[in-house]
Design an enzyme around this catalytic site. Structure first.
Site, PDB file in Angstrom:
ATOM      1  N   ASP A 174      44.222  76.301   4.444  1.00  0.00           N
ATOM      2  CA  ASP A 174      44.145  75.479   5.631  1.00  0.00           C
ATOM      3  C   ASP A 174      43.086  74.397   5.361  1.00  0.00           C
ATOM      4  O   ASP A 174      42.356  74.459   4.374  1.00  0.00           O
ATOM      5  CB  ASP A 174      43.790  76.343   6.858  1.00  0.00           C
ATOM      6  CG  ASP A 174      44.215  75.671   8.149  1.00  0.00           C
ATOM      7  OD1 ASP A 174      44.404  76.369   9.152  1.00  0.00           O
ATOM      8  OD2 ASP A 174      44.386  74.432   8.142  1.00  0.00           O
TER       9      ASP A 174
HETATM   10  C1  GLC Z   1      44.646  72.587  10.916  1.00  0.00           C
HETATM   11  C2  GLC Z   1      45.371  73.845  11.330  1.00  0.00           C
HETATM   12  C3  GLC Z   1      46.644  74.105  10.571  1.00  0.00           C
HETATM   13  C4  GLC Z   1      47.287  72.779  10.225  1.00  0.00           C
HETATM   14  C5  GLC Z   1      46.374  72.076   9.232  1.00  0.00           C
HETATM   15  C6  GLC Z   1      46.898  70.706   8.812  1.00  0.00           C
HETATM   16  O1  GLC Z   1      43.270  72.800  10.861  1.00  0.00           O
HETATM   17  O2  GLC Z   1      44.615  75.048  11.328  1.00  0.00           O
HETATM   18  O3  GLC Z   1      47.478  74.920  11.398  1.00  0.00           O
HETATM   19  O4  GLC Z   1      48.561  72.986   9.650  1.00  0.00           O
HETATM   20  O5  GLC Z   1      45.052  71.931   9.731  1.00  0.00           O
HETATM   21  O6  GLC Z   1      46.872  69.834   9.903  1.00  0.00           O
END
Ligand code: GLC
Length: 719
Positions: free
Chosen positions: A267
């Site tokens: 993430d």
């Molecule tokens: C965010 C979220 C994740 C998302 C990623 C990209 O922090 O936790 O669910 O897909 O970043 O935006």
């Protein structure tokens, strides 16, 4: 392309090029980008070099066919070996046509429509040039203080698994190489992100491996069994180790035990967060832990780019780990056909044709209507068109009804409750806000009271702003904001029939609403067609059929409260229970305000003739449960018939009931239907103390009914 082509390509890549292939950067870093915003916040100090950008493997958050083509075209000029970029984005519940948030979609219990919504989202995103979506999010949720419960389909492992399966199928279609309007799915957040302590985002997760496997992992496994091409790691720790550096969770369980050989992405920033977590002293250690745990793509931090080459040269990381990670990314690019056609589905003409098309909007409206849950109705709904109605509240004309993670959806394109009602009535509806979402002063409370005084019925449109839920949207107070509760109080003093329509991303503490209104319709964040769907429901053109997939607590002090709980040694209400010394609260019932599986209709249903085909079940055989359901009311409706099973005695404590089947049936007034469920020994298996997944001979109770709290029962013996 052939394996030979990919192997040859890997051989041509320098170590620097391989390491950069594991990098994912947001759009502003790319030279071909023009509509992607500035490099701000955490991106500012990332020291991203041109060389790194030219060799980066994937892009986060690009959108639009022309934009993505421009980014890809420039990249292919700059990249020495002409390796195309993967375009990834958060298409969670729609790309431009926005569907209800997943917690609402879950409440529809409509797998077919859920799959269709994912398919439409994929079409719109694919023609806009996107290749991968960071969805489905399948985290099991039991704590409404957590803002991201809106992104989950709820508290049940089996139901979440069913929705995970159909969403992956909807996104990916049958063949990613041939279907230019399909997306690769990326199931997230692995694992157990929904169990953050205190419902506080990014917080610690503590649970036994057995609970993890029994309740939190099944939906990820269902997504992978459905073929999800990618997995995203969660921010949280699992048993003391951040998921992103958790070798036991990722390499041993996900890759070895489950055989997942797809791409694992962190993430945003989660690799570097191992430092504040306290399991890496610096970025180099974080990089070492992540690559050894099996992580392929590092999203938006540069620990790999800065240290992987050095770790390999120092012999701390085997070069084969880097080659494996790069190969998985090249293979995904090949599956998407990007080597043959780096622009894949990007098509400006098709984009104009598909985005927000009437067909897509109609599906969004149908799903929104099926996702709403009628929580209370004291003979006020459906409304009659001849009634004089006053529409009051911050969501009367509020456009913030798409909810978090609504990507390219525009609130300007959302159908408000006012617009939906006026479309239906063909005349202006009297409207007054009466209160803002959070502030009360300076709004037209006076005006709201006046129009309410002149009306036959009052519709209160209330709720949370979308940023009050979603990521980093944890709340300790899950009531409506005081300003709105004051509005409800004032309106209730008029003593007129009053309906509350709720726009929210989580189960709320409804004290001050449920006791002050005659009807409550839970609309969640219903998406682009929300107001039109709500108008159909308020006037009975659609009969509500949604049922909760996450319990509504009496109050936040009761959290976590969920239906598949254990009995404890001192269950309240047992025949021999003491008055005081039992598992209870002094100031609240144990039961939730509204349980899992609950939802009302404008008609009524009777369940009878519930029977089992036998009272014993042998492994390898099946048992049939039958129940007759009759529509005993005056209007047609859709009823979600639920089947639960209880294992009366286990090697470990077992839930009082577990959902094992459901069927949504349509019944005209007076019509009956016999619903059949097949029960197998496999459904009775659970994780024992030694983590073996097996069933035990013994007594089981089967429950059927309209909700987890309203059931009839029969028993059988597994022999
Ligand atoms: C965010 C979220 C994740 C998302 C990623 C990209 O922090 O936790 O669910 O897909 O970043 O935006």
């Amino acid at each position: 392309m052939t394996d030979q082509f990919l192997n040859d390509l890997l051989k041509k890549m320098t170590t620097e090029e391989k390491v950069a292939q594991l990098m994912q950067l947001a759009t502003p870093f790319f030279k071909g980008a023009s509509n992607s915003g500035e490099i701000t916040g955490p991106m500012v100090n990332m020291n991203i070099t041109d060389e790194l950008v030219e060799n980066t493997g994937s892009v986060l958050g690009a959108w639009g066919a022309a934009e993505i083509k421009a980014i890809q075209e420039r990249h292919l000029k700059d990249n020495r070996l002409g390796i195309p970029l993967l375009m990834m984005a958060d298409v969670i519940h729609g790309y431009r046509t926005i569907f209800p948030v997943p917690l609402a979609i879950g409440s529809s219990w409509d797998l077919e429509l859920a799959e269709k919504s994912a398919q439409i989202a994929a079409k719109e995103a694919a023609v806009a040039g996107i290749h991968v979506t960071f969805a489905p999010m399948v985290d099991l949720v039991r704590d409404p203080r957590w803002g991201r419960v809106m992104e989950s389909t709820g508290e049940d492992p089996y139901l979440n698994g069913e929705f995970a399966r159909v969403q992956v199928r909807g996104f990916q279609g049958k063949n990613l190489k041939d279907d230019m309007e399909a997306l690769a799915a990326c199931v997230k957040h692995f694992a157990a992100y929904g169990a953050a302590e205190g419902g506080r985002d990014y917080n610690t997760v503590n649970m036994s491996e057995r609970d993890l496997r029994e309740y939190y992992l099944p939906a990820y496994k269902a997504a992978l069994d459905a073929g999800s091409e990618m997995v995203m790691t969660a921010f949280n720790t699992v048993d003391g180790i951040p998921a992103t550096g958790n070798k036991k969770l990722m390499r041993d369980l996900l890759r070895e035990e489950w055989g997942f050989d797809g791409v694992l992405i962190s993430d945003w920033g989660a690799v570097k967060e191992m430092i504040p977590h306290g399991i890496a002293a610096n970025e180099k250690e974080a990089a070492e832990k992540a690559i050894k745990a099996g992580l392929d793509i590092e999203m938006m931090t540069t620990t790999y780019a800065s240290h992987l080459k050095e770790l390999i040269e120092e012999g701390k990381v085997d070069g084969s780990l880097l080659n494996e990670a790069v190969m998985r990314i090249l293979e995904l690019k090949d599956k998407l056909g990007l080597f043959e056609n780096p622009y894949r589905g990007a098509d400006e003409e098709r984009e104009k044709e598909l985005l927000l098309s009437e067909e897509h909007r109609n599906t969004a409206k149908e799903l929104a209507a099926k996702s709403c849950v009628l929580l209370k109705n004291e003979h006020v709904l459906p409304l009659k068109k001849e009634q004089k109605v006053a529409l009051v509240g911050p969501f009367a004309e509020g456009k913030d009804i798409l909810g978090p993670w609504s990507f390219l959806g525009s609130t300007d394109e959302a159908i408000t409750v006012k617009a939906g009602m006026e479309q239906k009535l063909g005349e202006k509806v009297k409207v007054a806000k009466g209160s803002d979402i959070e502030a009360g002063e300076g709004t037209d409370l006076e005006q709201a009271i006046n129009i309410a005084n002149e009306a036959d019925v009052i519709v209160l449109a209330l709720g949370e702003a979308s940023e009050m839920s979603g990521e980093a949207g944890s709340r300790t107070n899950i009531k409506l904001p005081d300003a709105q509760l004051k509005l409800v109080e004032e309106i209730s003093k008029l003593g007129k029939p009053t309906v509350a329509v709720l726009f929210n991303g989580r189960p709320l503490d409804l004290q001050g609403v449920i006791d002050k209104t005659d009807a409550v319709l839970e609309a969640w964040f219903p998406g682009t067609e929300g107001g039109a769907a709500i108008a159909d429901l308020l006037y009975g053109d659609v009969n509500p059929s949604g049922k909760l997939t996450m319990s509504f607590p009496q109050n936040v002090g009761q959290v976590p409260v969920y239906y598949n709980h254990f009995n404890t040694g001192r269950p309240k209400g047992a025949p021999d229970a003491q008055i005081r010394y039992v598992s209870q609260y002094l100031d609240s019932p144990n039961s939730p305000l509204f349980p899992f599986g609950y939802g009302l209709s404008y008609t009524t249903y009777a369940y009878d003739q519930f029977s089992l085909s036998a009272n014993t079940l042998h492994a390898g055989e099946t048992l049939t449960a039958q129940v007759n359901v009759t529509n005993t009311g005056k209007v047609a409706g859709d009823e979600i018939v639920q089947l639960y099973i209880q294992d009366k005695v286990g090697e470990v404590v077992r839930p009082l009931k577990e959902l094992k089947g459901f069927e949504k049936i349509h019944l005209g007034p007076g019509e009956s239907k016999t619903v059949e469920f097949t029960i197998t020994e496999e459904q009775l298996r659970y994780h024992h103390a030694d983590l073996s997944l097996t069933s035990d001979p013994g007594e089981f109770t089967v429950y059927v009914g309209p909700s987890s709290a309203e059931v009839q029962e029969q028993t059988f013996e597994l022999v």
